[in-house]
Motif scaffolding. Sequence first.
Motif, PDB file in Angstrom:
ATOM      1  N   ALA A 238       0.818  -1.524   0.080  1.00 12.94           N
ATOM      2  CA  ALA A 238       0.042   0.025   0.014  1.00 12.94           C
ATOM      3  C   ALA A 238       0.977   1.360   0.073  1.00 12.94           C
ATOM      4  O   ALA A 238       0.614   2.281  -0.653  1.00 12.94           O
ATOM      5  CB  ALA A 238      -0.841   0.152   1.231  1.00 12.94           C
ATOM      6  N   GLY A 239       1.880   1.274   0.551  1.00 11.94           N
ATOM      7  CA  GLY A 239       2.880   2.282   0.824  1.00 11.94           C
ATOM      8  C   GLY A 239       3.291   2.498  -0.538  1.00 11.94           C
ATOM      9  O   GLY A 239       3.707   3.826  -0.916  1.00 11.94           O
ATOM     10  N   GLU A 240       3.921   1.520  -1.428  1.00 10.12           N
ATOM     11  CA  GLU A 240       4.207   1.759  -2.638  1.00 10.12           C
ATOM     12  C   GLU A 240       3.157   2.773  -3.485  1.00 10.12           C
ATOM     13  O   GLU A 240       3.495   3.362  -4.370  1.00 10.12           O
ATOM     14  CB  GLU A 240       4.410   0.399  -3.286  1.00 10.12           C
ATOM     15  CG  GLU A 240       4.998   0.330  -4.832  1.00 10.12           C
ATOM     16  CD  GLU A 240       5.145  -1.048  -5.287  1.00 10.12           C
ATOM     17  OE1 GLU A 240       4.921  -1.122  -6.410  1.00 10.12           O
ATOM     18  OE2 GLU A 240       5.396  -2.042  -4.416  1.00 10.12           O
ATOM     19  N   VAL A 241       1.900   2.197  -3.435  1.00  8.47           N
ATOM     20  CA  VAL A 241       0.807   2.771  -4.090  1.00  8.47           C
ATOM     21  C   VAL A 241       0.781   4.290  -3.608  1.00  8.47           C
ATOM     22  O   VAL A 241       0.835   5.346  -4.408  1.00  8.47           O
ATOM     23  CB  VAL A 241      -0.619   2.293  -4.147  1.00  8.47           C
ATOM     24  CG1 VAL A 241      -1.610   3.013  -4.913  1.00  8.47           C
ATOM     25  CG2 VAL A 241      -0.349   0.865  -4.610  1.00  8.47           C
ATOM     26  N   GLY A 242       0.935   4.453  -2.358  1.00  6.96           N
ATOM     27  CA  GLY A 242       0.559   5.932  -2.033  1.00  6.96           C
ATOM     28  C   GLY A 242       1.852   6.755  -2.117  1.00  6.96           C
ATOM     29  O   GLY A 242       1.449   7.998  -2.445  1.00  6.96           O
ATOM     30  N   ARG A 243       2.980   6.303  -2.318  1.00  6.49           N
ATOM     31  CA  ARG A 243       4.234   7.065  -2.814  1.00  6.49           C
ATOM     32  C   ARG A 243       4.009   7.431  -4.215  1.00  6.49           C
ATOM     33  O   ARG A 243       4.651   8.759  -4.547  1.00  6.49           O
ATOM     34  CB  ARG A 243       5.494   6.336  -2.453  1.00  6.49           C
ATOM     35  CG  ARG A 243       5.785   6.233  -1.132  1.00  6.49           C
ATOM     36  CD  ARG A 243       7.195   5.554  -0.699  1.00  6.49           C
ATOM     37  NE  ARG A 243       7.260   4.253  -1.166  1.00  6.49           N
ATOM     38  CZ  ARG A 243       6.912   3.107  -0.560  1.00  6.49           C
ATOM     39  NH1 ARG A 243       6.571   3.568   0.571  1.00  6.49           N
ATOM     40  NH2 ARG A 243       7.271   1.899  -0.757  1.00  6.49           N
ATOM     41  N   LYS A 244       3.246   6.697  -4.935  1.00 11.45           N
ATOM     42  CA  LYS A 244       3.130   7.109  -6.415  1.00 11.45           C
ATOM     43  C   LYS A 244       2.196   8.163  -6.233  1.00 11.45           C
ATOM     44  O   LYS A 244       2.184   9.278  -7.605  1.00 11.45           O
ATOM     45  CB  LYS A 244       2.573   6.015  -7.340  1.00 11.45           C
ATOM     46  CG  LYS A 244       3.858   5.043  -7.454  1.00 11.45           C
ATOM     47  CD  LYS A 244       3.144   3.731  -8.359  1.00 11.45           C
ATOM     48  CE  LYS A 244       4.448   2.741  -8.615  1.00 11.45           C
ATOM     49  NZ  LYS A 244       3.900   1.674  -9.556  1.00 11.45           N
ATOM     50  N   LEU A 245       0.981   8.121  -5.571  1.00 10.61           N
ATOM     51  CA  LEU A 245      -0.173   8.884  -5.760  1.00 10.61           C
ATOM     52  C   LEU A 245      -0.518   9.979  -4.983  1.00 10.61           C
ATOM     53  O   LEU A 245      -1.288  10.814  -5.230  1.00 10.61           O
ATOM     54  CB  LEU A 245      -1.525   7.936  -5.898  1.00 10.61           C
ATOM     55  CG  LEU A 245      -1.651   6.824  -6.770  1.00 10.61           C
ATOM     56  CD1 LEU A 245      -2.693   6.324  -6.588  1.00 10.61           C
ATOM     57  CD2 LEU A 245      -1.680   7.598  -8.350  1.00 10.61           C
ATOM     58  N   PHE A 246       0.042   9.952  -3.775  1.00  8.90           N
ATOM     59  CA  PHE A 246      -0.505  10.920  -2.630  1.00  8.90           C
ATOM     60  C   PHE A 246       0.678  11.776  -2.471  1.00  8.90           C
ATOM     61  O   PHE A 246       1.818  11.541  -2.519  1.00  8.90           O
ATOM     62  CB  PHE A 246      -0.645   9.901  -1.208  1.00  8.90           C
ATOM     63  CG  PHE A 246      -1.721   9.084  -1.434  1.00  8.90           C
ATOM     64  CD1 PHE A 246      -2.575   8.948  -2.681  1.00  8.90           C
ATOM     65  CD2 PHE A 246      -1.970   8.259  -0.375  1.00  8.90           C
ATOM     66  CE1 PHE A 246      -3.276   8.084  -2.458  1.00  8.90           C
ATOM     67  CE2 PHE A 246      -3.020   7.359  -0.349  1.00  8.90           C
ATOM     68  CZ  PHE A 246      -3.748   7.204  -1.480  1.00  8.90           C
ATOM     69  N   PRO A 247       0.469  12.734  -1.579  1.00  4.29           N
ATOM     70  CA  PRO A 247       1.588  13.821  -1.097  1.00  4.29           C
ATOM     71  C   PRO A 247       2.246  13.076   0.204  1.00  4.29           C
ATOM     72  O   PRO A 247       1.752  12.033   0.773  1.00  4.29           O
ATOM     73  CB  PRO A 247       0.688  14.968  -0.536  1.00  4.29           C
ATOM     74  CG  PRO A 247      -0.628  14.888  -0.948  1.00  4.29           C
ATOM     75  CD  PRO A 247      -1.101  13.467  -1.292  1.00  4.29           C
ATOM     76  N   PRO A 248       3.399  13.392   0.569  1.00  2.00           N
ATOM     77  CA  PRO A 248       4.054  12.636   1.583  1.00  2.00           C
ATOM     78  C   PRO A 248       3.550  12.544   2.840  1.00  2.00           C
ATOM     79  O   PRO A 248       3.644  11.324   3.255  1.00  2.00           O
ATOM     80  CB  PRO A 248       5.490  13.669   1.786  1.00  2.00           C
ATOM     81  CG  PRO A 248       5.618  14.273   0.578  1.00  2.00           C
ATOM     82  CD  PRO A 248       4.220  14.716  -0.136  1.00  2.00           C
ATOM     83  N   THR A 249       2.917  13.376   3.414  1.00  2.00           N
ATOM     84  CA  THR A 249       2.029  13.073   4.703  1.00  2.00           C
ATOM     85  C   THR A 249       1.060  11.955   4.624  1.00  2.00           C
ATOM     86  O   THR A 249       1.010  11.116   5.371  1.00  2.00           O
ATOM     87  CB  THR A 249       1.237  14.387   4.991  1.00  2.00           C
ATOM     88  OG1 THR A 249       2.326  15.259   5.532  1.00  2.00           O
ATOM     89  CG2 THR A 249       0.780  14.249   6.469  1.00  2.00           C
ATOM     90  N   GLU A 250       0.270  12.068   3.579  1.00  2.00           N
ATOM     91  CA  GLU A 250      -0.875  11.077   3.379  1.00  2.00           C
ATOM     92  C   GLU A 250      -0.166   9.665   3.046  1.00  2.00           C
ATOM     93  O   GLU A 250      -0.673   8.724   3.404  1.00  2.00           O
ATOM     94  CB  GLU A 250      -1.971  11.478   2.349  1.00  2.00           C
ATOM     95  CG  GLU A 250      -2.687  12.598   2.841  1.00  2.00           C
ATOM     96  CD  GLU A 250      -1.984  14.032   2.710  1.00  2.00           C
ATOM     97  OE1 GLU A 250      -1.112  14.325   2.332  1.00  2.00           O
ATOM     98  OE2 GLU A 250      -2.631  14.910   3.541  1.00  2.00           O
ATOM     99  N   ALA A 251       0.788   9.761   1.974  1.00  2.00           N
ATOM    100  CA  ALA A 251       1.553   8.566   1.612  1.00  2.00           C
ATOM    101  C   ALA A 251       2.010   7.807   2.962  1.00  2.00           C
ATOM    102  O   ALA A 251       2.261   6.617   3.364  1.00  2.00           O
ATOM    103  CB  ALA A 251       2.646   8.704   0.825  1.00  2.00           C
TER     104      ALA A 251
END
Length: 311
Positions: A238-251
């Motif tokens: 999930a973190g891999e996806v978050g780093r692609k799509l989200f700003p750093p805080t939300e990732a």
Amino acid sequence: MKLAVPDKISPSYFVAEAAVELGFFKAEGLDVSLELVYPVDKAYEALRDGKIDFVGGAAHAVPAAFPGYKGAKLIAAQAQGMYWFLVMRSDLGAKRGDLSVVKGRTIGAAPWVNTGLRGLLIAAGIDLERDKVNIAPVPGLIGDVPNFGVMASKALEDRKLDGFWANGMGAEVAVQGGYGTVVIDARRGDGPKQCFNFTAPTITASDDLIARSPDKVAAAVRAIVKTQAALKADVSRAGEVGRKLFPPTEAGLITELIRRDLPFYDATLSREFIAGMTAFLRSQGVLDGDVPYEQVVATQFAPLWRAQAAA
């Protein structure tokens, strides 16, 4: 092919996002891109108009563009249960499960998302007029907003709202910021029991696509189920996806939020769920009468909901 979600920086439709970003659609032979179309009724209108192929959105909002669920069907659930949180300003001293805190307050919610809150409050005995509950748009939201919950959280922090009804990311940001208190988490048993089945995050396709390309729709269902299984097997993805799509805080927050949601990752669209959702929609005046299960759900894909998870 295009898959639309109405909220991007969020756990709500994360399975759909992860199916794109982790390559599960591609592995099933589908070239699928992720599109943000906010709010959810606009996403279903884009599906109706042939601008996109799938919607990863709230199941109860399909009638916004397909009255009576005529012309589109749910093909899989991304997860089970109504997935929004009621968060109130922490200085109000709200207690978990105590809905009296909404009386005389203004609560922000997105179009069609607000229907879930209205239904929950009515089921809990709150009379919106008598109790002076104002369910309103979130100030400052214009056009495509990829992170509705985070925007709602900011409005709460700025005291433009007394509370909001939004996704788990917005709730987490508000709680960690110290200015928000979770009063209702409908998915985990807060509020009237029937509210769990008011809606769920699902995948929807048009009847035309299902008839024209059933193999592609089946491939999409397999991709969703395999994504759920992959996240259950290794939630750090999930973190891999978050780093692609989200700003750093939300990732940095998404992996824990998905970990909490894993027990609800099941692609099944049960008859109990559809009965609960359609009863809710009748109570809200969205449906005029009974709608058969088979009119809401593409039942030919039911064997894929569980079979692929074990593969």
